[in-house]
Design a protein around this motif. Structure first.
Motif, short mmCIF file in Angstrom:
data_model
loop_
_atom_site.label_atom_id
_atom_site.label_comp_id
_atom_site.label_asym_id
_atom_site.label_seq_id
_atom_site.Cartn_x
_atom_site.Cartn_y
_atom_site.Cartn_z
N ARG A 33 0.84 -1.21 0.00
CA ARG A 33 0.00 0.00 0.00
C ARG A 33 0.87 1.26 0.00
NH1 ARG A 33 -2.62 -1.92 4.97
NH2 ARG A 33 -2.52 0.25 5.63
N PHE A 34 1.99 1.18 0.70
CA PHE A 34 2.86 2.34 0.86
C PHE A 34 3.68 2.66 -0.40
CE2 PHE A 34 7.25 3.66 1.91
CZ PHE A 34 7.00 4.92 2.43
N LEU A 35 4.23 1.65 -1.04
CA LEU A 35 5.19 1.85 -2.12
C LEU A 35 4.70 2.75 -3.25
CD1 LEU A 35 7.98 1.26 -3.31
CD2 LEU A 35 7.04 -0.86 -4.25
N PRO A 36 3.52 2.54 -3.82
CA PRO A 36 3.11 3.43 -4.93
C PRO A 36 3.00 4.89 -4.50
CG PRO A 36 1.58 1.58 -4.69
CD PRO A 36 2.55 1.51 -3.56
N GLN A 37 2.60 5.12 -3.27
CA GLN A 37 2.49 6.50 -2.78
C GLN A 37 3.87 7.14 -2.65
OE1 GLN A 37 -0.66 7.09 0.33
NE2 GLN A 37 -0.59 4.84 0.32
N ARG A 81 3.85 8.58 7.80
CA ARG A 81 3.47 8.63 9.21
C ARG A 81 2.44 7.56 9.56
NH1 ARG A 81 2.66 14.11 8.26
NH2 ARG A 81 0.63 13.98 9.24
N THR A 82 1.47 7.36 8.68
CA THR A 82 0.40 6.41 8.96
C THR A 82 0.84 4.96 8.75
OG1 THR A 82 -1.26 8.02 8.30
CG2 THR A 82 -1.95 5.72 8.32
N LEU A 83 1.36 4.66 7.56
CA LEU A 83 1.66 3.27 7.22
C LEU A 83 2.99 2.78 7.80
CD1 LEU A 83 0.44 3.30 3.52
CD2 LEU A 83 -0.70 2.27 5.50
N ALA A 88 3.70 -0.22 10.41
CA ALA A 88 4.78 -1.19 10.12
C ALA A 88 5.83 -1.26 11.23
CB ALA A 88 5.44 -0.86 8.79
N LEU A 89 6.33 -0.13 11.68
CA LEU A 89 7.45 -0.16 12.63
C LEU A 89 7.18 -0.99 13.89
CD1 LEU A 89 9.03 3.41 12.38
CD2 LEU A 89 9.64 1.32 11.16
#
Length: 103
Positions: A33-37, A81-83, A88-89
């Motif tokens: 979900r994060f990568l394309p953004q 900040r969200t993902l 994840a962290l």
């Protein structure tokens, strides 16, 4: 013709993540979900995330930003900040990051 100088300008960030064993699938879905953004951010030249073939809990990030300001903006983005920070962290067993410059 590629401008070699401009393609070698910027700041390179590498990261190595190791997830908690039970969190591999969840982290993989977050990163998808994060990568394309992240790749669409204006200051990003390259942003790739790789998962180890032999150790699926390990991930390698290779990121090239236009400059320090672009890297800073990336870390302040809503999706980071969200993902990353929010989701994840907490699922990681280990995280290492380093900044590099082109030679």
């Amino acid at each position: 013709m590629v401008d070699v100088k401009s393609s070698r300008d910027g700041i390179v960030v590498t990261a190595f993540w190791e997830t908690k064993p039970e969190e591999v699938g969840a982290v993989l879905e977050i990163l998808k979900r994060f990568l394309p953004q992240a790749q669409r951010e204006p200051g990003v030249k390259t942003f790739e995330i790789h998962q180890s073939l032999t150790e699926p809990a390990k991930f390698f990030f290779y990121e090239v930003f236009r400059d320090e300001a672009a890297f800073g903006a990336h870390q302040q983005s809503e999706h980071f900040r969200t993902l990353i920070q929010g989701e994840a962290l907490p699922k990681l067993a280990k995280r290492e990051r380093a900044q590099h410059k082109f030679v």
